[in-house]
Design an enzyme around this catalytic site. Structure first.
Site, PDB file in Angstrom:
ATOM      1  N   SER A  24      59.098  30.819  62.595  1.00 36.44           N
ATOM      2  CA  SER A  24      60.466  30.479  62.210  1.00 36.44           C
ATOM      3  C   SER A  24      61.156  29.816  63.392  1.00 36.44           C
ATOM      4  O   SER A  24      60.959  30.216  64.542  1.00 36.44           O
ATOM      5  CB  SER A  24      61.240  31.736  61.796  1.00 36.44           C
ATOM      6  N   HIS A  54      52.223  47.539  38.840  1.00 34.88           N
ATOM      7  CA  HIS A  54      53.644  47.162  38.777  1.00 34.88           C
ATOM      8  C   HIS A  54      54.245  47.046  40.180  1.00 34.88           C
ATOM      9  O   HIS A  54      55.453  47.143  40.359  1.00 34.88           O
ATOM     10  CB  HIS A  54      54.456  48.158  37.945  1.00 34.88           C
TER      11      HIS A  54
END
Length: 483
Positions: free
Chosen positions: A286, A156
């Site tokens: 970026s 999970h």
């Protein structure tokens, strides 16, 4: 007047991403060159079976001009006739004049279009299988290298029991092995449409051979073998059943799911700074944030895999609406969806190979994360050690519970480090096991049989699956990506 290629849309699958070999496989040269080889095979087989009118000079001229395609002649004829097959029959006849009268003899358009498609799809699957083998081989080396490096497992995406970096990689490899099995099965199951005539009854060939059924069957088998197939489909309409398209696109769609899963795992691990895909020296992550190292290759895999997974819908719908002996509403869709599926799978595999070849592992980051979570996981070991020293299990459990909650409050409420071990060390109740705490926290004691599972998996499953491709692996080159 030449047209600037930058003035019109170009598919990024071929203009930006696809490998040269896969782009060439779906090129006009491959398609129309294959048509000519099919016409040559048909004429050769018809002559061998005694059909009159097919001269040796006709066959020689055909064979000498298999790749000598004059597209200006073909395009002009198609513009006049509005029929691509007949346009290329004409263009072939121009360079092989002695064969002009017998090219396409007895055949329907689907003799070349469908049979050529099957040849192209078979060759495309061969390219994919070789690339998939290389990915599995590289990833197996990675799994072996990190077979016993403990890492925090996640369920999970929450911290769970430890595993190893190598064992986690075997989960990826196992799915890729299934993809290899499925692609190989689809490739080997691929048959040939063969020589079936206009509606699949072989009536035109029965007429050519004056009612000799045996010769028609021999013709079907001979052209099949000359075209590199062991068998043809026993019956068909005008086309081969479009369910075949479902059979060989299904493994590609399934592989898309595997690739997406692997790339997503790598993206998650990159966020944790445990594993990174290769990042080139001058690469920019970026335009604004100079420090960033974005997992752009894995993101590309996910992006293209989503496209790959949905293309199966096109061939399923096409297969479901073929009326009687055929309709033509399949053609335009197949020209787009099937080449795109192979081209996309090719790009995903190339990118995945590039990522796997350059995966970077950061053991110190991994160990720090283990150390932050392991104290909670080790509490059961503490309890067992105390009981062995004569302690009461329930009393020890309560001691651990209280200390664990106090440590969790520091981590969650104050943003501090997990100090459970120090709390245990300072608590007099745990004095009997104080000298054993470090041993009880050794990560290697929490990974179970993970290293042995890696060894057994590779020796018993990976190596046998890759053995037939030893020459492919030996000739493997690093995967080079387009920008």
């Amino acid at each position: 007047m030449s047209i600037d290629p930058n003035s019109k849309y170009q598919s990024p699958l071929t203009s930006r991403y696809a490998s040269p070999e896969m782009a060439a496989n779906f090129s006009n040269n491959k398609r129309f060159g294959t048509w000519r080889r099919l016409w040559y095979n048909l004429a050769l087989a018809e002559k061998q079976l005694g059909l009159p009118g097919i001269t040796s000079s006709a066959l020689t001229q055909m064979e000498s001009n298999l790749d000598n395609i004059d597209y200006e002649v073909a395009n002009a004829e198609e513009k006049r006739r509005r029929h691509d097959v007949m346009a290329h029959v004409h263009a072939f006849g121009v360079v092989a004049p002695d064969a002009a009268g017998i090219i396409h003899l007895g055949a329907t358009s689907c003799f070349v279009t469908d049979n050529a498609d099957l040849i192209i799809f078979r060759d495309a699957m061969d390219l994919l299988i070789d690339k998939l083998v290389c990915v599995i081989s590289d990833l197996s080396l990675f799994a072996e290298r990190y077979r016993d490096l403990p890492t925090l497992g996640f369920t999970h995406f929450q911290p769970a029991q430890l595993t190893t970096v190598g064992k986690r990689a075997t989960l990826w490899i196992q799915e890729l092995l299934w993809d290899l099995r499925n692609m190989k099965r689809a490739r080997d199951d691929l048959g040939f449409r063969g020589v079936k005539g206009t509606t699949g009854t072989q009536a035109s060939f029965l007429s050519l051979f004056e009612g000799d059924h045996d010769k028609v069957e021999q013709l079907d088998q001979l052209v099949t073998e000359l075209s590199g197939f062991k068998e043809c489909y026993p019956v068909c309409g005008q086309t081969y059943s479009r369910k075949i398209d479902v059979d060989f696109l299904s493994p590609l769609s399934s592989f898309g799911a595997t690739a997406h899963r692997i790339a997503t795992d790598i993206r998650l691990l990159a966020n944790l700074k445990e594993i990174e895909e290769p990042f080139e020296k001058d690469q920019i992550g970026s335009s604004a944030m100079a420090y960033k190292r974005n997992p752009m290759r894995s993101e590309r895999i996910c992006s293209l895999s989503r496209h790959l997974m949905v293309l199966i819908g096109d061939v399923l719908q096409t297969a479901s609406v073929q009326w009687l002996e055929r309709t033509l509403d399949d053609s335009a869709n197949r020209r787009i969806s099937i080449p795109e599926a192979f081209l996309t799978a090719d790009i995903v595999l190339t990118t995945l190979q590039n990522v796997v070849e350059g995966l970077v592992v950061y053991p110190q980051v991994i160990n720090r994360r283990i150390r932050s979570e392991l104290p909670f996981m080790a509490t059961e070991n503490f309890i067992m050690a105390v009981v062995k020293k004569g302690g009461d299990r329930q009393e020890c459990h309560e001691q651990i519970r209280v200390l664990s909650h106090e440590a969790a409050a520091v981590v969650k409420g104050e943003g501090g480090e997990n100090d459970l071990i120090e709390r245990v060390r300072r608590t007099e109740y745990f004095a009997p096991i104080r000298d054993e705490l470090e041993a009880l926290l050794d990560p290697s004691t929490f990974i179970g049989r993970a290293p042995q599972q890696v060894d057994r998996f590779i020796s018993d499953y990976v190596n046998p699956a890759l053995a037939p491709y030893a020459s492919v692996i030996a000739a493997k080159k690093p995967a080079e990506l387009s920008v």
